[in-house]
Scaffold this motif. Sequence first.
Motif, PDB file in Angstrom:
ATOM      1  N   ALA A   1       0.870 -15.162 -20.759  1.00 12.84           N
ATOM      2  CA  ALA A   1       0.089 -14.607 -21.867  1.00 12.84           C
ATOM      3  C   ALA A   1      -0.930 -13.599 -21.350  1.00 12.84           C
ATOM      4  O   ALA A   1      -1.170 -12.559 -21.981  1.00 12.84           O
ATOM      5  CB  ALA A   1      -0.605 -15.720 -22.642  1.00 12.84           C
TER       6      ALA A   1
ATOM      7  N   LEU B   1      -3.889 -18.008 -25.719  1.00  8.43           N
ATOM      8  CA  LEU B   1      -2.837 -18.790 -25.079  1.00  8.43           C
ATOM      9  C   LEU B   1      -3.221 -19.251 -23.672  1.00  8.43           C
ATOM     10  O   LEU B   1      -2.751 -20.283 -23.217  1.00  8.43           O
ATOM     11  CB  LEU B   1      -1.513 -18.014 -25.057  1.00  8.43           C
ATOM     12  CG  LEU B   1      -0.661 -18.205 -26.297  1.00  8.43           C
ATOM     13  CD1 LEU B   1      -1.306 -17.660 -27.547  1.00  8.43           C
ATOM     14  CD2 LEU B   1       0.701 -17.620 -26.097  1.00  8.43           C
ATOM     15  N   ARG B   2      -4.014 -18.471 -22.979  1.00 13.30           N
ATOM     16  CA  ARG B   2      -4.563 -18.836 -21.658  1.00 13.30           C
ATOM     17  C   ARG B   2      -3.529 -19.311 -20.643  1.00 13.30           C
ATOM     18  O   ARG B   2      -3.766 -20.265 -19.891  1.00 13.30           O
ATOM     19  CB  ARG B   2      -5.639 -19.897 -21.809  1.00 13.30           C
ATOM     20  CG  ARG B   2      -6.839 -19.424 -22.538  1.00 13.30           C
ATOM     21  CD  ARG B   2      -7.894 -20.486 -22.585  1.00 13.30           C
ATOM     22  NE  ARG B   2      -8.974 -20.039 -23.442  1.00 13.30           N
ATOM     23  CZ  ARG B   2     -10.006 -20.746 -23.738  1.00 13.30           C
ATOM     24  NH1 ARG B   2     -10.136 -21.953 -23.251  1.00 13.30           N
ATOM     25  NH2 ARG B   2     -10.930 -20.270 -24.529  1.00 13.30           N
ATOM     26  N   THR B   3      -2.380 -18.678 -20.633  1.00  8.71           N
ATOM     27  CA  THR B   3      -1.384 -18.981 -19.603  1.00  8.71           C
ATOM     28  C   THR B   3      -1.145 -17.714 -18.804  1.00  8.71           C
ATOM     29  O   THR B   3      -1.486 -16.605 -19.251  1.00  8.71           O
ATOM     30  CB  THR B   3      -0.051 -19.439 -20.224  1.00  8.71           C
ATOM     31  OG1 THR B   3       0.513 -18.349 -20.966  1.00  8.71           O
ATOM     32  CG2 THR B   3      -0.231 -20.658 -21.117  1.00  8.71           C
ATOM     33  N   GLY B   4      -0.558 -17.856 -17.637  1.00 13.38           N
ATOM     34  CA  GLY B   4      -0.260 -16.687 -16.814  1.00 13.38           C
ATOM     35  C   GLY B   4       0.563 -15.640 -17.552  1.00 13.38           C
ATOM     36  O   GLY B   4       0.190 -14.458 -17.587  1.00 13.38           O
TER      37      GLY B   4
ATOM     38  N   ARG C   1       8.936 -15.894 -30.315  1.00 13.41           N
ATOM     39  CA  ARG C   1       9.241 -15.433 -28.957  1.00 13.41           C
ATOM     40  C   ARG C   1      10.482 -14.556 -28.951  1.00 13.41           C
ATOM     41  O   ARG C   1      10.610 -13.645 -28.140  1.00 13.41           O
ATOM     42  CB  ARG C   1       9.362 -16.623 -28.003  1.00 13.41           C
ATOM     43  CG  ARG C   1      10.585 -17.482 -28.232  1.00 13.41           C
ATOM     44  CD  ARG C   1      10.541 -18.784 -27.444  1.00 13.41           C
ATOM     45  NE  ARG C   1      10.323 -18.577 -26.045  1.00 13.41           N
ATOM     46  CZ  ARG C   1      11.223 -18.732 -25.086  1.00 13.41           C
ATOM     47  NH1 ARG C   1      12.427 -19.149 -25.406  1.00 13.41           N
ATOM     48  NH2 ARG C   1      10.939 -18.489 -23.834  1.00 13.41           N
TER      49      ARG C   1
ATOM     50  N   ALA D   1       5.607 -16.525 -22.718  1.00 18.41           N
ATOM     51  CA  ALA D   1       4.372 -17.230 -23.067  1.00 18.41           C
ATOM     52  C   ALA D   1       4.467 -18.004 -24.382  1.00 18.41           C
ATOM     53  O   ALA D   1       3.806 -19.033 -24.530  1.00 18.41           O
ATOM     54  CB  ALA D   1       3.213 -16.233 -23.166  1.00 18.41           C
ATOM     55  N   GLN D   2       5.258 -17.500 -25.298  1.00 16.40           N
ATOM     56  CA  GLN D   2       5.288 -18.103 -26.631  1.00 16.40           C
ATOM     57  C   GLN D   2       6.360 -19.174 -26.758  1.00 16.40           C
ATOM     58  O   GLN D   2       7.332 -19.190 -26.016  1.00 16.40           O
ATOM     59  CB  GLN D   2       5.565 -17.035 -27.695  1.00 16.40           C
ATOM     60  CG  GLN D   2       4.343 -16.263 -28.099  1.00 16.40           C
ATOM     61  CD  GLN D   2       4.646 -15.276 -29.207  1.00 16.40           C
ATOM     62  OE1 GLN D   2       5.490 -14.424 -29.048  1.00 16.40           O
ATOM     63  NE2 GLN D   2       3.931 -15.405 -30.305  1.00 16.40           N
TER      64      GLN D   2
END
Length: 178
Positions: A64, A59-62, A130, A124-125
């Motif tokens: 996640a 996912l490469r987000t904060g 989620r 994140a999802q």
Amino acid sequence: NVIAVVALQPFVSPYSPADIPGWLSSCAQYPIRTAVSSFAFTFGLVALAAFAAGFAARLRTGPAIVAGVFIGLGALLDAAGTPAPLVALNADPAIGQAFLRFTLLLDATFNGCLAIGLLAAFVAQAGKLRWLALAGGLLSVPVAFQWASADAAKLLAIAGPVWLVWIAATSFGLLRTE
């Protein structure tokens, strides 16, 4: 993890402060089940840490990354304690009980880290999964107090299946998007 839980079925108060001497007695009464549970939990928790790393990397987000770090950290800390019931079998009873309290504390720490990680995964999802992350995270918060409360430990019977379904569904979803 399901195999480990099934192996613990005849035990008195496993992973609960309700009756630590009874738990130790159960370990002695069922040494094969103790070993199966210990090894299955260890394997499952290391696999969960790998899942957490993959979730964060994919996912490469904060949020996640926060989810991956907390779920992975909790899983590895818990895995460090899962052999303790085996060690307790060969220890003086007072020391054996201390080992069981130690593994209980690490399991509670896992549930606290998992709660934070699942709440971050909720952020994140996208989509329906989620909501499972949110439910699993909120249900895991009180389980983090299982080291001190038998009632909190009992809530794992509800929280555990929710987060296991989230992990399975999320894993399948991440594999499908490759």
